[in-house]
Design a protein around this motif. Structure first.
Motif, PDB file in Angstrom:
ATOM      1  N   LEU A 101     -11.771   1.481  12.698  1.00 49.46           N
ATOM      2  CA  LEU A 101     -11.130   2.641  12.065  1.00 49.46           C
ATOM      3  C   LEU A 101      -9.926   2.209  11.231  1.00 49.46           C
ATOM      4  CD1 LEU A 101     -11.271   5.182  15.036  1.00 49.46           C
ATOM      5  CD2 LEU A 101     -12.675   5.195  12.956  1.00 49.46           C
ATOM      6  N   PHE A 102      -9.178   1.242  11.734  1.00 49.36           N
ATOM      7  CA  PHE A 102      -8.007   0.755  10.997  1.00 49.36           C
ATOM      8  C   PHE A 102      -8.418   0.136   9.671  1.00 49.36           C
ATOM      9  CE2 PHE A 102      -5.121  -2.791   9.975  1.00 49.36           C
ATOM     10  CZ  PHE A 102      -3.919  -2.093   9.839  1.00 49.36           C
ATOM     11  N   PHE A 103      -9.482  -0.668   9.676  1.00 50.81           N
ATOM     12  CA  PHE A 103      -9.919  -1.316   8.446  1.00 50.81           C
ATOM     13  C   PHE A 103     -10.439  -0.306   7.423  1.00 50.81           C
ATOM     14  CE2 PHE A 103     -10.472  -5.419  10.939  1.00 50.81           C
ATOM     15  CZ  PHE A 103      -9.365  -6.018  10.357  1.00 50.81           C
ATOM     16  N   VAL A 104     -11.063   0.765   7.884  1.00 50.82           N
ATOM     17  CA  VAL A 104     -11.483   1.823   6.960  1.00 50.82           C
ATOM     18  C   VAL A 104     -10.253   2.453   6.312  1.00 50.82           C
ATOM     19  CG1 VAL A 104     -12.535   4.110   6.780  1.00 50.82           C
ATOM     20  CG2 VAL A 104     -13.655   2.322   8.122  1.00 50.82           C
ATOM     21  N   ALA A 105      -9.232   2.733   7.126  1.00 50.21           N
ATOM     22  CA  ALA A 105      -7.993   3.304   6.591  1.00 50.21           C
ATOM     23  C   ALA A 105      -7.320   2.352   5.607  1.00 50.21           C
ATOM     24  CB  ALA A 105      -7.038   3.640   7.741  1.00 50.21           C
ATOM     25  N   MET A 106      -7.342   1.060   5.897  1.00 52.99           N
ATOM     26  CA  MET A 106      -6.737   0.076   5.002  1.00 52.99           C
ATOM     27  C   MET A 106      -7.503  -0.033   3.686  1.00 52.99           C
ATOM     28  SD  MET A 106      -3.981  -1.163   6.333  1.00 52.99           S
ATOM     29  CE  MET A 106      -3.675  -2.763   5.585  1.00 52.99           C
ATOM     30  N   ALA A 107      -8.824   0.117   3.748  1.00 52.77           N
ATOM     31  CA  ALA A 107      -9.626   0.091   2.516  1.00 52.77           C
ATOM     32  C   ALA A 107      -9.260   1.262   1.619  1.00 52.77           C
ATOM     33  CB  ALA A 107     -11.111   0.137   2.862  1.00 52.77           C
ATOM     34  N   ILE A 108      -9.116   2.434   2.221  1.00 50.87           N
ATOM     35  CA  ILE A 108      -8.721   3.626   1.458  1.00 50.87           C
ATOM     36  C   ILE A 108      -7.342   3.435   0.855  1.00 50.87           C
ATOM     37  CG2 ILE A 108      -8.174   6.087   1.634  1.00 50.87           C
ATOM     38  CD1 ILE A 108     -10.317   6.233   3.853  1.00 50.87           C
ATOM     39  N   TRP A 123       4.568  -6.218   1.896  1.00 48.44           N
ATOM     40  CA  TRP A 123       5.477  -5.362   2.649  1.00 48.44           C
ATOM     41  C   TRP A 123       4.805  -4.120   3.238  1.00 48.44           C
ATOM     42  CZ3 TRP A 123       9.341  -8.256   3.625  1.00 48.44           C
ATOM     43  CH2 TRP A 123       9.831  -9.153   2.671  1.00 48.44           C
ATOM     44  N   GLY A 124       3.551  -3.896   2.876  1.00 49.45           N
ATOM     45  CA  GLY A 124       2.832  -2.744   3.414  1.00 49.45           C
ATOM     46  C   GLY A 124       1.665  -3.142   4.292  1.00 49.45           C
ATOM     47  N   ALA A 125       0.680  -3.816   3.711  1.00 45.78           N
ATOM     48  CA  ALA A 125      -0.548  -4.134   4.437  1.00 45.78           C
ATOM     49  C   ALA A 125      -0.313  -5.102   5.596  1.00 45.78           C
ATOM     50  CB  ALA A 125      -1.585  -4.715   3.468  1.00 45.78           C
ATOM     51  N   MET A 126       0.434  -6.181   5.360  1.00 37.07           N
ATOM     52  CA  MET A 126       0.646  -7.158   6.426  1.00 37.07           C
ATOM     53  C   MET A 126       1.457  -6.590   7.589  1.00 37.07           C
ATOM     54  SD  MET A 126      -0.069 -10.097   7.617  1.00 37.07           S
ATOM     55  CE  MET A 126      -0.798 -10.965   6.226  1.00 37.07           C
ATOM     56  N   LEU A 183       0.961  -6.040  -5.413  1.00 43.05           N
ATOM     57  CA  LEU A 183       1.281  -7.294  -4.732  1.00 43.05           C
ATOM     58  C   LEU A 183       2.369  -7.085  -3.678  1.00 43.05           C
ATOM     59  CD1 LEU A 183       1.198  -9.823  -7.699  1.00 43.05           C
ATOM     60  CD2 LEU A 183      -0.379  -9.742  -5.757  1.00 43.05           C
ATOM     61  N   GLY A 184       3.371  -6.286  -4.026  1.00 44.72           N
ATOM     62  CA  GLY A 184       4.422  -5.973  -3.058  1.00 44.72           C
ATOM     63  C   GLY A 184       3.873  -5.203  -1.866  1.00 44.72           C
ATOM     64  N   TYR A 185       2.934  -4.302  -2.131  1.00 40.81           N
ATOM     65  CA  TYR A 185       2.307  -3.545  -1.043  1.00 40.81           C
ATOM     66  C   TYR A 185       1.566  -4.474  -0.080  1.00 40.81           C
ATOM     67  CZ  TYR A 185      -1.615  -1.228   1.224  1.00 40.81           C
ATOM     68  OH  TYR A 185      -2.560  -0.839   2.137  1.00 40.81           O
ATOM     69  N   VAL A 210      -3.637   2.407  -3.796  1.00 43.74           N
ATOM     70  CA  VAL A 210      -2.502   1.677  -4.346  1.00 43.74           C
ATOM     71  C   VAL A 210      -2.870   0.961  -5.639  1.00 43.74           C
ATOM     72  CG1 VAL A 210      -0.885  -0.224  -3.952  1.00 43.74           C
ATOM     73  CG2 VAL A 210      -1.347   1.419  -2.133  1.00 43.74           C
ATOM     74  N   TRP A 211      -3.972   0.209  -5.652  1.00 45.31           N
ATOM     75  CA  TRP A 211      -4.256  -0.579  -6.863  1.00 45.31           C
ATOM     76  C   TRP A 211      -4.676   0.296  -8.033  1.00 45.31           C
ATOM     77  CZ3 TRP A 211      -8.440  -1.157 -10.027  1.00 45.31           C
ATOM     78  CH2 TRP A 211      -9.728  -0.868  -9.547  1.00 45.31           C
ATOM     79  N   ARG A 212      -5.275   1.451  -7.759  1.00 42.67           N
ATOM     80  CA  ARG A 212      -5.708   2.326  -8.852  1.00 42.67           C
ATOM     81  C   ARG A 212      -4.568   3.148  -9.447  1.00 42.67           C
ATOM     82  NH1 ARG A 212     -11.234   2.811  -9.458  1.00 42.67           N
ATOM     83  NH2 ARG A 212     -12.491   1.858  -7.804  1.00 42.67           N
ATOM     84  N   MET A 213      -3.535   3.394  -8.655  1.00 42.01           N
ATOM     85  CA  MET A 213      -2.484   4.312  -9.109  1.00 42.01           C
ATOM     86  C   MET A 213      -1.141   3.641  -9.387  1.00 42.01           C
ATOM     87  SD  MET A 213      -3.216   7.779  -6.858  1.00 42.01           S
ATOM     88  CE  MET A 213      -2.851   7.026  -5.290  1.00 42.01           C
ATOM     89  N   THR A 214      -1.058   2.313  -9.168  1.00 38.73           N
ATOM     90  CA  THR A 214       0.223   1.642  -9.380  1.00 38.73           C
ATOM     91  C   THR A 214       0.028   0.378 -10.217  1.00 38.73           C
ATOM     92  OG1 THR A 214       0.040   0.301  -7.360  1.00 38.73           O
ATOM     93  CG2 THR A 214       1.034   2.476  -7.137  1.00 38.73           C
TER      94      THR A 214
END
Length: 208
Positions: A145-152, A172-175, A167-169, A157-161
């Motif tokens: 479930l976590f990996f599905v949430a991370m995929a979303i 400082w976000g994903a890891m 790269l910062g996400y 992030v990459w489509r809207m920023t």
């Protein structure tokens, strides 16, 4: 004395492996960030990222004489999507790589749950000694479930920023999210058989 050494040896052997695991997980990404921020060249920095990933795989083999299945899988994806980015000069592919990786791992874990096959246990069994079958089932479900949430999240992030924000996400976000999620699972793991002295190892994020 001989018995004490036999018991302590595995723990001593595992201790540096935990630090090495974090270095392998973070090293290529940090190299990628530094390369991009220094050059602003996505093709060059992606090529450096691919080289750093290969170095992490080789380093794992040299130091512990093994390369985890997750590291090999992640490394193969970096080479494929990174290669497409370098070849076509299009950052879209390297940005999509985490999404595809997360979804594929989630699908593998989900298939293991559906068919009652301990997929995660086969990959991470040595890192979670004593964990019961129910514990493995819950851990597998949670990570799927976590990996599905991370995929979303990666897609959003990459489509809207911008490239810089994405790269910062990742750093400082994903890891941090992955580490915090792993830590959040520790009480459940201990409830289902994981011993206290192994909890630190269990808190480490999966290779990816």
């Amino acid at each position: 004395m001989t018995g004490d050494r036999a018991v302590k040896a595995p723990a001593d052997k595992r201790e540096p492996a935990a630090g090495l695991k974090l270095a392998i997980d973070l090293g290529p990404l940090l190299v990628y960030l530094v390369a991009y921020w220094a050059t602003k060249n996505i093709v060059l920095s992606t090529g450096i990222f691919m080289a750093a990933t290969l170095a992490a795989i080789v380093g794992s083999w040299i130091t512990v004489r093994r390369v985890s299945a997750m590291l090999l899988f992640s490394g193969a994806m970096v080479l494929v999507f990174g290669g497409l980015t370098v070849w076509l000069h299009d950052a879209t592919f390297i940005k999509m790589k985490p999404t595809v990786y997360y979804l594929m791992v989630a699908a593998i874990l989900g298939f293991g749950l559906f068919t009652d096959r301990p997929t995660l246990k086969l990959v991470l069994g040595q890192a979670y000694p004593g964990l019961s079958d129910l514990g493995w089932t819950k851990l597998t479900r949670n990570w799927a479930l976590f990996f599905v949430a991370m995929a979303i999240a990666n897609e959003a992030v990459w489509r809207m920023t911008s490239m810089e924000f994405w790269l910062g996400y990742k750093l400082w976000g994903a890891m941090p999210a992955t580490i915090l999620f792993a830590l959040a699972n520790v009480p459940m793991l201990m409830k289902h058989g994981l011993t206290t002295e192994k909890a630190e190892d269990a808190a480490l994020p999966p290779q990816g």
